[in-house]
Design a protein around this motif. Sequence first.
Motif, PDB file in Angstrom:
ATOM      1  N   GLY A   8     -33.689  -9.566 -27.715  1.00 31.58           N
ATOM      2  CA  GLY A   8     -32.687  -9.743 -28.755  1.00 31.58           C
ATOM      3  C   GLY A   8     -33.140  -9.407 -30.159  1.00 31.58           C
ATOM      4  O   GLY A   8     -32.343  -9.455 -31.098  1.00 31.58           O
ATOM      5  N   GLY A   9     -34.418  -9.087 -30.328  1.00 36.04           N
ATOM      6  CA  GLY A   9     -34.878  -8.724 -31.651  1.00 36.04           C
ATOM      7  C   GLY A   9     -34.338  -7.366 -32.076  1.00 36.04           C
ATOM      8  O   GLY A   9     -33.731  -6.643 -31.299  1.00 36.04           O
ATOM      9  N   GLY A  10     -34.571  -7.029 -33.335  1.00 34.61           N
ATOM     10  CA  GLY A  10     -34.119  -5.739 -33.823  1.00 34.61           C
ATOM     11  C   GLY A  10     -34.093  -5.684 -35.328  1.00 34.61           C
ATOM     12  O   GLY A  10     -34.672  -6.538 -36.014  1.00 34.61           O
ATOM     13  N   LEU A  11     -33.411  -4.667 -35.843  1.00 37.16           N
ATOM     14  CA  LEU A  11     -33.289  -4.444 -37.283  1.00 37.16           C
ATOM     15  C   LEU A  11     -31.896  -4.850 -37.727  1.00 37.16           C
ATOM     16  O   LEU A  11     -30.896  -4.447 -37.121  1.00 37.16           O
ATOM     17  CB  LEU A  11     -33.536  -2.964 -37.596  1.00 37.16           C
ATOM     18  N   VAL A  12     -31.825  -5.646 -38.780  1.00 40.41           N
ATOM     19  CA  VAL A  12     -30.534  -6.111 -39.289  1.00 40.41           C
ATOM     20  C   VAL A  12     -30.600  -6.176 -40.800  1.00 40.41           C
ATOM     21  O   VAL A  12     -31.682  -6.385 -41.374  1.00 40.41           O
ATOM     22  CB  VAL A  12     -30.183  -7.488 -38.681  1.00 40.41           C
ATOM     23  N   GLN A  13     -29.470  -5.994 -41.443  1.00 38.96           N
ATOM     24  CA  GLN A  13     -29.423  -6.108 -42.900  1.00 38.96           C
ATOM     25  C   GLN A  13     -29.393  -7.571 -43.319  1.00 38.96           C
ATOM     26  O   GLN A  13     -28.939  -8.441 -42.567  1.00 38.96           O
ATOM     27  CB  GLN A  13     -28.189  -5.396 -43.438  1.00 38.96           C
ATOM     28  N   ALA A  14     -29.857  -7.821 -44.525  1.00 38.04           N
ATOM     29  CA  ALA A  14     -29.818  -9.178 -45.067  1.00 38.04           C
ATOM     30  C   ALA A  14     -28.387  -9.709 -45.029  1.00 38.04           C
ATOM     31  O   ALA A  14     -27.433  -8.980 -45.338  1.00 38.04           O
ATOM     32  CB  ALA A  14     -30.343  -9.188 -46.489  1.00 38.04           C
ATOM     33  N   GLY A  15     -28.250 -10.951 -44.627  1.00 40.04           N
ATOM     34  CA  GLY A  15     -26.946 -11.564 -44.473  1.00 40.04           C
ATOM     35  C   GLY A  15     -26.381 -11.447 -43.076  1.00 40.04           C
ATOM     36  O   GLY A  15     -25.375 -12.096 -42.747  1.00 40.04           O
ATOM     37  N   GLY A  16     -27.003 -10.627 -42.258  1.00 39.67           N
ATOM     38  CA  GLY A  16     -26.542 -10.421 -40.896  1.00 39.67           C
ATOM     39  C   GLY A  16     -27.034 -11.475 -39.930  1.00 39.67           C
ATOM     40  O   GLY A  16     -27.673 -12.465 -40.325  1.00 39.67           O
ATOM     41  N   SER A  17     -26.757 -11.241 -38.639  1.00 41.98           N
ATOM     42  CA  SER A  17     -27.088 -12.207 -37.605  1.00 41.98           C
ATOM     43  C   SER A  17     -27.747 -11.519 -36.420  1.00 41.98           C
ATOM     44  O   SER A  17     -27.519 -10.340 -36.159  1.00 41.98           O
ATOM     45  CB  SER A  17     -25.821 -12.915 -37.113  1.00 41.98           C
ATOM     46  N   LEU A  18     -28.550 -12.291 -35.723  1.00 45.55           N
ATOM     47  CA  LEU A  18     -29.149 -11.874 -34.459  1.00 45.55           C
ATOM     48  C   LEU A  18     -29.230 -13.089 -33.559  1.00 45.55           C
ATOM     49  O   LEU A  18     -29.359 -14.223 -34.059  1.00 45.55           O
ATOM     50  CB  LEU A  18     -30.561 -11.320 -34.650  1.00 45.55           C
ATOM     51  N   ARG A  19     -29.197 -12.853 -32.259  1.00 49.54           N
ATOM     52  CA  ARG A  19     -29.430 -13.935 -31.305  1.00 49.54           C
ATOM     53  C   ARG A  19     -30.586 -13.553 -30.398  1.00 49.54           C
ATOM     54  O   ARG A  19     -30.517 -12.556 -29.672  1.00 49.54           O
ATOM     55  CB  ARG A  19     -28.198 -14.247 -30.458  1.00 49.54           C
ATOM     56  N   LEU A  20     -31.624 -14.357 -30.446  1.00 43.32           N
ATOM     57  CA  LEU A  20     -32.772 -14.164 -29.572  1.00 43.32           C
ATOM     58  C   LEU A  20     -32.592 -14.969 -28.300  1.00 43.32           C
ATOM     59  O   LEU A  20     -32.019 -16.060 -28.318  1.00 43.32           O
ATOM     60  CB  LEU A  20     -34.061 -14.602 -30.274  1.00 43.32           C
ATOM     61  N   SER A  21     -33.106 -14.430 -27.215  1.00 42.87           N
ATOM     62  CA  SER A  21     -33.085 -15.118 -25.922  1.00 42.87           C
ATOM     63  C   SER A  21     -34.500 -15.191 -25.377  1.00 42.87           C
ATOM     64  O   SER A  21     -35.315 -14.302 -25.616  1.00 42.87           O
ATOM     65  CB  SER A  21     -32.201 -14.380 -24.922  1.00 42.87           C
ATOM     66  N   CYS A  22     -34.759 -16.235 -24.629  1.00 44.58           N
ATOM     67  CA  CYS A  22     -36.054 -16.389 -23.960  1.00 44.58           C
ATOM     68  C   CYS A  22     -35.771 -16.899 -22.549  1.00 44.58           C
ATOM     69  O   CYS A  22     -35.312 -18.029 -22.375  1.00 44.58           O
ATOM     70  CB  CYS A  22     -36.941 -17.354 -24.711  1.00 44.58           C
ATOM     71  N   ALA A  23     -36.054 -16.063 -21.589  1.00 40.97           N
ATOM     72  CA  ALA A  23     -35.840 -16.425 -20.191  1.00 40.97           C
ATOM     73  C   ALA A  23     -37.144 -16.928 -19.598  1.00 40.97           C
ATOM     74  O   ALA A  23     -38.162 -16.237 -19.648  1.00 40.97           O
ATOM     75  CB  ALA A  23     -35.334 -15.227 -19.409  1.00 40.97           C
TER      76      ALA A  23
END
Length: 122
Positions: A8-23
């Motif tokens: 779920g990691g990656g590049l995002v602009q400030a103010g944006g969102s990401l969701r990380l997962s850990c299985a």
Amino acid sequence: QVQLVESGGGLVQAGGSLRLSCAASGGAFSSHAMGWFRQSPGKEREFVAAISWLHNPYYTDSVKGRFTISRDGVTNTVYLLMNSLKPEDTAVYYCAADKLLSRVRIGEPDYWGQGTQVTVSS
């Protein structure tokens, strides 16, 4: 063999969102505490969030109100929803697990994932 695999990691602009997962696999993780840490270049790995097997969440002050940790006991997956991201959130994010919540919170869990890169551009 115990494995924690982040995604779920990656590049995002400030103010944006990401969701990380850990299985998690290879263990009885429904009764484990799980957490997230991060490490930026030149800095020590730091605690971000943890969640007990009873789903009680804990956060470091800098992410309170922006990040949400949750878990799915059926799939043994822990999530980190990151909103209002800032450039200073840029780091490699690591998943962690241990039978004891205290060990997760102090950064001494039995199990670590390999990490996923999060980059927040300004």
